[in-house]
Design an enzyme around this catalytic site. Structure first.
Site, short mmCIF file in Angstrom:
data_model
loop_
_atom_site.label_atom_id
_atom_site.label_comp_id
_atom_site.label_asym_id
_atom_site.label_seq_id
_atom_site.Cartn_x
_atom_site.Cartn_y
_atom_site.Cartn_z
NE ARG A 151 38.04 25.36 37.71
CZ ARG A 151 39.08 26.30 38.66
NH1 ARG A 151 40.12 25.88 38.74
NH2 ARG A 151 38.80 27.82 38.44
N GLY A 211 46.81 29.77 44.82
CA GLY A 211 47.47 31.13 45.40
C GLY A 211 48.65 32.19 45.01
CD GLU A 213 46.30 34.36 41.64
OE1 GLU A 213 46.14 34.73 40.28
OE2 GLU A 213 45.48 33.94 42.67
CD1 TRP A 282 46.40 28.55 39.07
CD2 TRP A 282 44.03 28.52 38.54
NE1 TRP A 282 45.53 29.71 38.86
CE2 TRP A 282 44.73 29.98 39.20
CE3 TRP A 282 42.45 28.66 38.63
CZ2 TRP A 282 43.93 31.08 39.08
CZ3 TRP A 282 41.97 29.98 38.88
CH2 TRP A 282 43.29 31.29 39.36
CG ASP A 343 46.80 37.63 35.86
OD1 ASP A 343 48.01 37.13 37.06
OD2 ASP A 343 45.89 37.00 36.30
#
Length: 572
Positions: A151, A211, A213, A282, A343
């Site tokens: 990004r 990470g 997940e 994130w 989630d």
């Protein structure tokens, strides 16, 4: 219009959520022989320039415009009266035809942009002429969620900083693209990766980790900008205290249907799971220069849907967190969803803006757009929730628990507001949030820690035949009311940009880049760039002329059409 083309670099993804590393050669192109010209003058971005970035109308120096992350550009040359004359000036095509979610940095007429798999380009921001191109030499293992994205870079002095898919932090010479130093942030074999752009302040490079997940232990780290040495670490999963207060309700007061008695029994048997509890960060933190505080949001716990192996509130997942900029010391947190099994993690970057409190007094606030479909407004000093907005999109069966056969719940695992950064108009007192509507069913299954591999503990599935769509919602920060909404054919993921010309720019997965009236939501202009416009738009000025730039490379997470182009516009 000029189009700059480059040979395509083949990319193969094993699957949307995890992939082996693509082996790219680490090299700098365009530095010798008859290649492209060099950057004439080395950039020198001072701390004063970075501090004042949000209030000037020449450069774009931060991923989100400034430390406040308002994504507001004050220039008025392009405005509601003439935006219909906006035309592409050039289209710069990279070697990497894969999802593009970058926000370019622009300094004194030079644009620095990144691609998936950690390529960096330096180009002329008015013509697209390439100065140099850096290709990161990826390690043998990468494990990442939701696409091989990057990004953007951060800049300080004459250095660029980038996090990589194989969980490294790099410093590059902004004039030449040469690597100045490199350090490992965490072990990619354990599920760590980097897609976020770093934030640089006072010689510190701030970066979180992906990470959540994969059973990682999340963090934000600060490194020295000169040498890459670690200065401090704040773990988003505390070793002790991650059980929290056993909250029964979410931040909006709705019961989350937890079996707290069963959770307490499970915690008594085992509390060691903090090392694999997730909590990725994130997106960029916001920075309050006055109080020396950074604010960031923390993602989901691991495993995502199977909560039986992680009893408690799972602090600091799904939370806004404030820590000391200089030491990493904890200040406060506010959790949106305790023990999340949907989630619905917090991912969109925080924004600093003053708002009216319940008594009408203006107070410093920090704002977050949630996957729940609410905009949350916190007191910046204490973390207290001042208000939350009306729901921007439909909500259904919140909070129904996932089942083996599947339980329907809206807004679904992608949101609401995904990682997409919001923008703010000081004139209208509105924030602009990109929302998704994807009806889903939630399925749960027993799942043991797989050792750095994908760890969902079930699945969330879109429902065949049910329409998916997007909504750009304008929310008043002083009241929480939705002022207007603009619906789109496809779910929205990317970023918004507000300008002094009373415009809001954003992109869609069908390739359209659009400009709306910031006050009314009326569509004033659009252009189709040929691939998913799922990046973060920026604006800048060179030689007295204002430009708008937007990446068009699609999105892996929602499988929007891939491309490899940075499109730059100005008035004809």
């Amino acid at each position: 219009m000029q189009v700059f083309r480059h040979s395509l670099w083949p990319v193969a993804l094993a699957c949307a959520l995890a992939a082996p590393a693509a082996t790219a050669q680490q090299e700098i192109q365009g530095q010798q022989g008859s290649g492209p010209p060099m950057i004439v003058k080395a950039p020198n971005v001072t701390q004063d320039m970075l501090n004042a970035a949000h209030s000037q109308g020449v450069n774009w120096l931060h991923t989100n415009g400034g430390y406040e992350q308002q994504r507001y550009y004050p220039g008025t040359q392009i405005n509601t009266g003439n935006v219909k004359r906006l035309r592409p000036v050039f289209m710069f095509q990279t070697e990497v035809k894969e999802s593009m979610e970058t926000a370019p940095i622009v300094v004194d007429g030079v644009m620095y942009l990144t691609t998936a798999f950690n390529h960096v380009y330096a180009i002329d921001a008015t013509t697209g002429r390439e100065f140099w191109h850096y290709k990161h030499k990826m390690g043998p293992i990468t494990t990442f969620c939701c696409g091989p994205n990057n990004r953007g870079v951060a800049i300080e002095g004459g250095k660029l900083f980038m996090g990589t898919l194989d969980s490294k932090l790099l410093a590059l010479d902004a004039k030449t693209g040469a690597v100045l130093w490199q350090t490992e942030i965490a072990d990619p074999e354990k599920g760590y990766s980097e897609t976020m752009a770093p934030t640089v302040i006072d010689g510190k490079v701030l970066i979180g980790t992906n990470g959540g997940e994969y059973g990682i232990r999340g963090f934000v780290k600060a490194y020295g900008a000169n040498d890459g040495k670690l200065l401090w670490t704040f773990y988003t999963i505390p070793e002790k205290g991650h059980e929290g207060v056993w909250a029964e309700n979410d931040a909006t007061g709705r019961n989350m249907k937890r079996d707290i008695a069963a959770e307490k029994q499970a915690l008594a048997r085992d509390s060691s799971f903090y090392q694999t509890l997730g909590g990725g960060v994130w997106m960029n933190p916001a920075v309050d220069l006055k109080t020396r505080t950074i604010f960031f949001v923390v993602g989901n716990p691991s495993p995502d849907l199977y909560g039986a192996v992680r009893p408690g509130d799972n602090l600091y997942t799904d939370s806004m967190v404030a820590v000391n900029l200089d030491t990493g010391e904890y200040k406060w947190h506010s959790q949106y969803i305790a023990h999340d099994v949907w989630d619905l993690d917090a991912v969109s970057p925080p924004m600093l803006v003053d708002v009216k409190d319940a008594s009408g007094r203006m107070v410093p606030a920090v704002i977050h757009g949630g996957k729940t479909g609410h905009v949350y407004v916190h007191d910046r000093a204490t973390g207290k929730l001042i208000r939350f907005s009306d729901a921007m999109i439909p909500q259904e069966n919140m909070w129904v628990l996932p089942t083996a056969t599947g339980a329907r719940m809206l807004p679904g695992a992608n949101g609401g507001v995904e990682w997409s950064p919001m923008a703010f108009s000081p004139k209208h007192r509105l924030v602009y949030a990109l929302n998704l509507h994807q009806p889903m069913t939630y399925h749960v299954e027993d799942a043991k820690y797989p050792g750095g591999k994908l760890w969902l503990g079930g699945a969330f599935k879109t429902i065949e035949g049910e329409k998916q769509w997007g909504r750009l919602a304008a929310v008043n920060v002083d009241t929480g009311k939705v002022a207007w909404k603009f619906d789109t054919e496809q779910p929205l993921i990317g970023g918004a940009l507000a300008t002094g010309g009373d415009l809001v720019f954003y992109g869609e997965g069908n390739g359209f880049i659009r400009a709306l009236n910031a006050g009314t939501g009326q569509k004033l202009w659009e252009f189709n760039c040929g691939a998913g416009a799922n990046a973060m738009p920026v604006s800048y000025m060179v030689g007295g002329k204002q430009y708008i730039a937007m990446g068009c490379g699609g999105n892996t997470q929602l499988d929007f059409k891939r491309g490899n182009t940075m499109v730059v516009f100005s008035l004809d």
